[in-house]
Design an enzyme around this catalytic site. Structure first.
Site, PDB file in Angstrom:
ATOM      1  N   GLU A  48     -54.875  16.806 -90.291  1.00  0.00           N
ATOM      2  CA  GLU A  48     -54.896  15.627 -91.161  1.00  0.00           C
ATOM      3  C   GLU A  48     -56.360  15.251 -91.424  1.00  0.00           C
ATOM      4  OE1 GLU A  48     -54.053  12.086 -88.897  1.00  0.00           O
ATOM      5  OE2 GLU A  48     -53.416  10.944 -90.662  1.00  0.00           O
ATOM      6  N   ASN A 107     -53.121   9.354 -97.940  1.00  0.00           N
ATOM      7  CA  ASN A 107     -53.417  10.283 -96.849  1.00  0.00           C
ATOM      8  C   ASN A 107     -52.515  11.477 -97.130  1.00  0.00           C
ATOM      9  OD1 ASN A 107     -53.695  11.684 -94.469  1.00  0.00           O
ATOM     10  ND2 ASN A 107     -53.649   9.844 -93.163  1.00  0.00           N
ATOM     11  N   LYS A 124     -48.636  10.687 -96.906  1.00  0.00           N
ATOM     12  CA  LYS A 124     -48.190  10.067 -95.657  1.00  0.00           C
ATOM     13  C   LYS A 124     -47.426   8.763 -95.902  1.00  0.00           C
ATOM     14  CE  LYS A 124     -50.103   8.823 -91.092  1.00  0.00           C
ATOM     15  NZ  LYS A 124     -51.390   8.798 -90.322  1.00  0.00           N
ATOM     16  N   GLU A 143     -55.514   2.398 -91.497  1.00  0.00           N
ATOM     17  CA  GLU A 143     -54.787   3.208 -92.488  1.00  0.00           C
ATOM     18  C   GLU A 143     -53.996   2.320 -93.444  1.00  0.00           C
ATOM     19  OE1 GLU A 143     -53.574   6.624 -89.405  1.00  0.00           O
ATOM     20  OE2 GLU A 143     -53.135   7.094 -91.494  1.00  0.00           O
ATOM     21  N   ASN A 194     -54.604  12.968 -86.195  1.00  0.00           N
ATOM     22  CA  ASN A 194     -55.815  12.432 -85.554  1.00  0.00           C
ATOM     23  C   ASN A 194     -55.295  11.319 -84.634  1.00  0.00           C
ATOM     24  OD1 ASN A 194     -58.702  12.849 -87.470  1.00  0.00           O
ATOM     25  ND2 ASN A 194     -56.754  13.556 -88.263  1.00  0.00           N
TER      26      ASN A 194
HETATM   27  N1  ING Z   1     -52.760   8.317 -85.547  1.00  0.00           N
HETATM   28  C1  ING Z   1     -51.968   7.921 -84.473  1.00  0.00           C
HETATM   29  C2  ING Z   1     -50.643   8.681 -84.353  1.00  0.00           C
HETATM   30  O1  ING Z   1     -49.599   8.229 -84.767  1.00  0.00           O
HETATM   31  C3  ING Z   1     -50.950   6.131 -83.186  1.00  0.00           C
HETATM   32  C4  ING Z   1     -51.748   6.456 -84.408  1.00  0.00           C
HETATM   33  C5  ING Z   1     -51.286   6.648 -81.940  1.00  0.00           C
HETATM   34  C6  ING Z   1     -49.854   5.340 -83.313  1.00  0.00           C
HETATM   35  C7  ING Z   1     -50.511   6.364 -80.827  1.00  0.00           C
HETATM   36  C8  ING Z   1     -49.054   5.028 -82.210  1.00  0.00           C
HETATM   37  C9  ING Z   1     -49.400   5.539 -80.964  1.00  0.00           C
HETATM   38  O2  ING Z   1     -50.699   9.716 -83.731  1.00  0.00           O
HETATM   39  C10 ING Z   1     -52.465   8.473 -86.864  1.00  0.00           C
HETATM   40  N2  ING Z   1     -53.466   8.887 -87.651  1.00  0.00           N
HETATM   41  O3  ING Z   1     -51.362   8.242 -87.316  1.00  0.00           O
END
Ligand code: ING
Length: 308
Positions: A48, A107, A124, A143, A194
């Protein structure tokens, strides 16, 4: 009939720092393309937002500064060498990037065939984090501020000898993502991610980040009888740590191969597409077993409605 298969080269990228320009990143990606060719790969899956640092971690007031992380055309000057080398090597690839389009900021992920043609695009849908600036937080997750919600749905395409689809990062945590593609017969879902190691909402040990990441992939794969390929942007980007754990998960839900490092690393596996059918024909024979007349809440409700 010979076994249908896609030899996947899952191309994890290590950190991309604010100071790294796109051409330096594209050079790293071209090195991974060449390694994939040496490994007899068919299709390379990049992460991503693979061209820049994970910029939603920063609050930027100036929209021009934000737009500097977006691509207005694809391919473009920065990515033309990547498209050219993939075509020269006869490799298809998946690429995640920030798309600035007439209908919004997205995204985005694209699927490119062996001839360098873009044959699929996904934007996304599940945007995590927040849209307001949180100065007290150690980093932002903006985001919802910088991207519009994807407007292309969860399409699948007949390509590379099978039915393939895409999603992006947080999408993997939502079962609806895989099920909508499962209901279209998907045999391989590709995604980049990410994922910050540090959870700013509540303290949790780093190993649990990796557990939830793999759990999401394995559940999506098993419950829809599909391969899932997930490529991380990993490592410490200007001090902000992103988890690795790039993996290729079989329709059995088992991890077929995974990355060892948090750097640029290629994970290669021959994905036999006919392995999907055991699950699609039996335990997850949707036509035979699903009861949508009882699933109304899933599309009628957004949030929780508790009993009185
Ligand atoms: N990053 C993270 C993901 O969903 C996140 C954000 C991390 C949300 C951990 C909830 C828990 O892997 C992105 N870019 O969506």
């Amino acid at each position: 009939m010979s076994e249908r298969s896609i030899r996947i080269a899952c191309a994890q990228l290590g950190p991309i720092h604010l100071a790294d320009d796109r051409s330096a990143v594209v050079e790293r990606m071209i090195a991974l393309l060449r390694e994939a060719k040496r490994s007899d790969g068919d299709l390379v899956v990049f992460p991503e937002l693979a061209l820049t640092t994970f910029f939603p971690r920063y609050f930027m007031k100036d929209q021009n500064e934000v737009d500097g992380f977006f691509e207005t055309e694809m391919p473009n000057d920065a990515t033309a060498p990547l498209f050219a080398e993939a075509k020269r090597l006869g490799l298809g690839f998946h690429l995640g990037y920030a798309e600035l389009a007439p209908d919004g900021h997205f995204n985005t992920a694209i699927l490119v065939d062996r001839g360098g043609r873009i044959i699929g695009k996904y934007r996304k849908i599940h945007l995590p984090g927040h849209s307001d600036h949180r100065p007290e937080a150690p980093f932002q997750h903006l985001e919802k501020r910088y991207f519009d919600v994807g407007n292309l749905g969860f399409p699948v395409w007949r390509a590379f000898g099978g039915i393939v689809g895409m999603c992006i990062c947080n999408d993997r945590r939502w079962p609806e993502t895989f099920r909508v593609m499962g209901l279209q017969g998907v045999e391989m879902v590709m995604l980049g991610y990410n994922t910050p190691e540090h959870n700013i909402y509540h303290d949790e040990p780093a190993h649990r980040r990796m557990f939830h990441h793999l759990l999401s992939l394995q559940a999506g794969a098993y419950q829809n009888g599909t391969w899932v390929v997930a490529a991380a942007k990993a490592g410490s980007e200007d001090g902000h740590v992103l988890i690795g754990g790039s993996a290729i998960v079989a329709p059995t839900g088992e991890i077929a191969a995974r990355a060892q490092s948090a750097e640029d690393e290629l994970v290669v596996y021959e994905c036999g597409l006919d392995a999907c059918s055991d699950f699609k024909r039996n335990v997850f024979n949707f036509d035979k077993h699903r009861r949508p007349e009882h699933y109304g809440r899933i599309v009628e409700q957004t949030g929780v409605i508790e009993p009185d």
